[in-house]
Design an enzyme around this catalytic site. Structure first.
Site, mmCIF file in Angstrom:
data_model
loop_
_atom_site.group_PDB
_atom_site.id
_atom_site.type_symbol
_atom_site.label_atom_id
_atom_site.label_comp_id
_atom_site.label_asym_id
_atom_site.label_seq_id
_atom_site.Cartn_x
_atom_site.Cartn_y
_atom_site.Cartn_z
ATOM 1 N N GLU A 1 -13.386 -3.329 -2.743
ATOM 2 C CA GLU A 1 -14.005 -3.157 -0.898
ATOM 3 C C GLU A 1 -14.025 -2.117 -1.126
ATOM 4 O O GLU A 1 -14.852 -1.506 -1.629
ATOM 5 C CB GLU A 1 -12.687 -4.039 -0.195
ATOM 6 C CG GLU A 1 -11.616 -2.058 -0.142
ATOM 7 C CD GLU A 1 -10.453 -1.868 0.332
ATOM 8 O OE1 GLU A 1 -9.906 -2.962 1.630
ATOM 9 O OE2 GLU A 1 -10.052 -0.572 0.414
ATOM 10 N N GLY B 1 -3.715 2.163 5.257
ATOM 11 C CA GLY B 1 -4.395 2.261 4.475
ATOM 12 C C GLY B 1 -5.713 1.390 3.610
ATOM 13 O O GLY B 1 -6.007 -0.066 3.621
ATOM 14 N N CYS B 2 -6.786 2.314 2.798
ATOM 15 C CA CYS B 2 -8.050 1.437 2.085
ATOM 16 C C CYS B 2 -7.363 0.438 0.742
ATOM 17 O O CYS B 2 -7.552 -0.220 1.054
ATOM 18 C CB CYS B 2 -9.151 2.233 1.508
ATOM 19 S SG CYS B 2 -8.282 4.018 1.390
ATOM 20 N N TYR B 3 -6.470 2.081 0.315
ATOM 21 C CA TYR B 3 -5.896 1.821 -0.743
ATOM 22 C C TYR B 3 -4.928 0.274 -0.785
ATOM 23 O O TYR B 3 -4.938 -1.042 -1.368
ATOM 24 C CB TYR B 3 -5.101 1.904 -1.758
ATOM 25 C CG TYR B 3 -5.996 3.710 -2.756
ATOM 26 C CD1 TYR B 3 -6.702 2.874 -3.737
ATOM 27 C CD2 TYR B 3 -5.662 4.522 -2.597
ATOM 28 C CE1 TYR B 3 -7.959 3.783 -4.764
ATOM 29 C CE2 TYR B 3 -6.865 5.908 -3.312
ATOM 30 C CZ TYR B 3 -7.120 5.305 -4.212
ATOM 31 O OH TYR B 3 -7.765 6.280 -4.880
ATOM 32 N N PRO B 4 -4.231 0.096 0.024
ATOM 33 C CA PRO B 4 -2.878 -1.039 0.098
ATOM 34 C C PRO B 4 -4.258 -1.809 0.579
ATOM 35 O O PRO B 4 -2.467 -3.717 0.159
ATOM 36 C CB PRO B 4 -2.148 -0.130 1.624
ATOM 37 C CG PRO B 4 -2.482 1.156 1.561
ATOM 38 C CD PRO B 4 -3.658 1.028 0.827
#
Length: 335
Positions: free
Chosen positions: A307, A148-151
């Site tokens: 990011e 995932g993006c957040y992780p």
């Protein structure tokens, strides 16, 4: 040349993926699937005269006839589980950008996603696609569960500290902000311009589905359970993720010591940039870089990580995984 297909071609991650793959000297896009019977360039005008192809319905036999070797799944969770098995059974490798194969424990999946996982055999085989931590496993994987993006900001932002047990493993706070594109292309009220513009809000406090994903990877790194409090926020910008992470050290560090710790840990990670200056989301926009800075504040460690949620957070790291799977230079098409 590796022939690839992209499933779910209408979304934001799919168009970013196509842009990266069109630059890849060893990848050829031979199929894009979608429920929308349209030309790819009509769905994504930025691809006009770059990808002359129509979206087509998903058909395993059709992909096999086209010689597809690797499939990128840009489908929502739930939908991926229905197609991954048939693809793998036909000998294709899969990089799944949904959440369906990220959590190893089906009971944890059911708890956080509110439904049972119906593909336990392939769930057990999936490799979590974070190259900086699982690179050797990714190289031989048939099924990669793209992170995932957040992780990614949380896991990589904390990995050096957790690996050395330098912090209390149950005192971690991850405070994250994401641009609106993180919610996907399907219209939702909270992403409607009058709702999100000039606004800032938290959501899914204490129950966001990326929480167990973060904890699973960090527990792998630590060799024991890690707990985090993860709180996501919606920021009125198109793209980008910024996470501010707070941890309690088990001994005192200077900022120069932390900087050296991080530089050493990521010395072979070409897309993790350890910075002395504070990062900002625009520094990573359109790139596969993840920028990290570290500070000591009142005897606490503060990690700042950012990011581009569509590139490093999804499509860029998917191509990074693709490169590892097929033995290409990890940076191919990404720099």
């Amino acid at each position: 040349m590796i022939k690839v297909a992209i499933l779910g071609g209408s979304g934001y991650t799919a168009v970013e993926l196509m842009k990266v793959l069109l630059r890849h000297p060893q990848a050829e896009i031979v199929a894009v699937t979608s429920r929308q019977d349209e030309a790819v360039a009509d769905l994504h005008p930025s691809l006009f005269r770059r990808l002359d192809m129509r979206c087509e319905p998903f058909d395993v036999d059709r992909l096999l006839k086209l010689g597809v070797q690797c499939v990128f799944g840009c489908l929502p969770h739930g939908a991926s589980r229905e197609v991954v098995g048939p693809l793998l059974n036909r000998g294709m490798r899969v990089i799944d950008l949904s959440a369906d194969y990220r959590l190893r424990d089906p009971n944890v999946y059911a708890q956080w996603y509110g439904e049972s996982h119906n593909d336990l055999a392939y769930l057990a085989q999936a490799v979590y696609g974070l190259p900086e931590l699982y690179g050797s496993e990714i190289a031989n994987a048939q099924l990669v569960a793209n992170p995932g993006c957040y992780p990614q900001t949380a896991i990589l932002g904390l990995a050096p500290l957790v690996a050395g047990h330098h912090i209390e493993l149950k005192s971690i706070i991850v405070d994250s902000k994401s641009g609106v594109s993180g919610g996907g292309r399907t219209p939702k009220l909270s992403f409607h311009f009058p709702e999100c513009n000039e606004n800032f809000s938290a959501y899914n406090v204490g129950k966001h589905r990326h929480t167990p994903e973060i904890e699973q990877a960090l527990s792998d790194v630590a060799g024991e359970p890690v707990e985090v409090i993860f709180t996501p926020h919606l920021v009125p910008m198109d793209r980008g993720i910024f996470s501010t992470i707070y941890a309690v050290p088990r001994r005192q560090f200077t900022e120069s010591q932390l900087l050296e710790l991080y530089r050493h840990y990521f010395e072979h990670a070409p897309f993790v940039r350890i910075r002395e200056s504070l990062p900002a989301t625009k520094d990573t926009t359109g790139t596969n870089f993840l920028d990290i800075a570290i500070r000591m504040v009142r005897s606490r460690i503060v990690v700042l990580a950012c990011e581009d949620n569509l590139v490093r957070g999804a499509s860029g790291v998917a191509v990074q995984n693709f490169n590892r799977m097929y033995g290409f230079d990890e940076k191919t098409a990404l720099l």
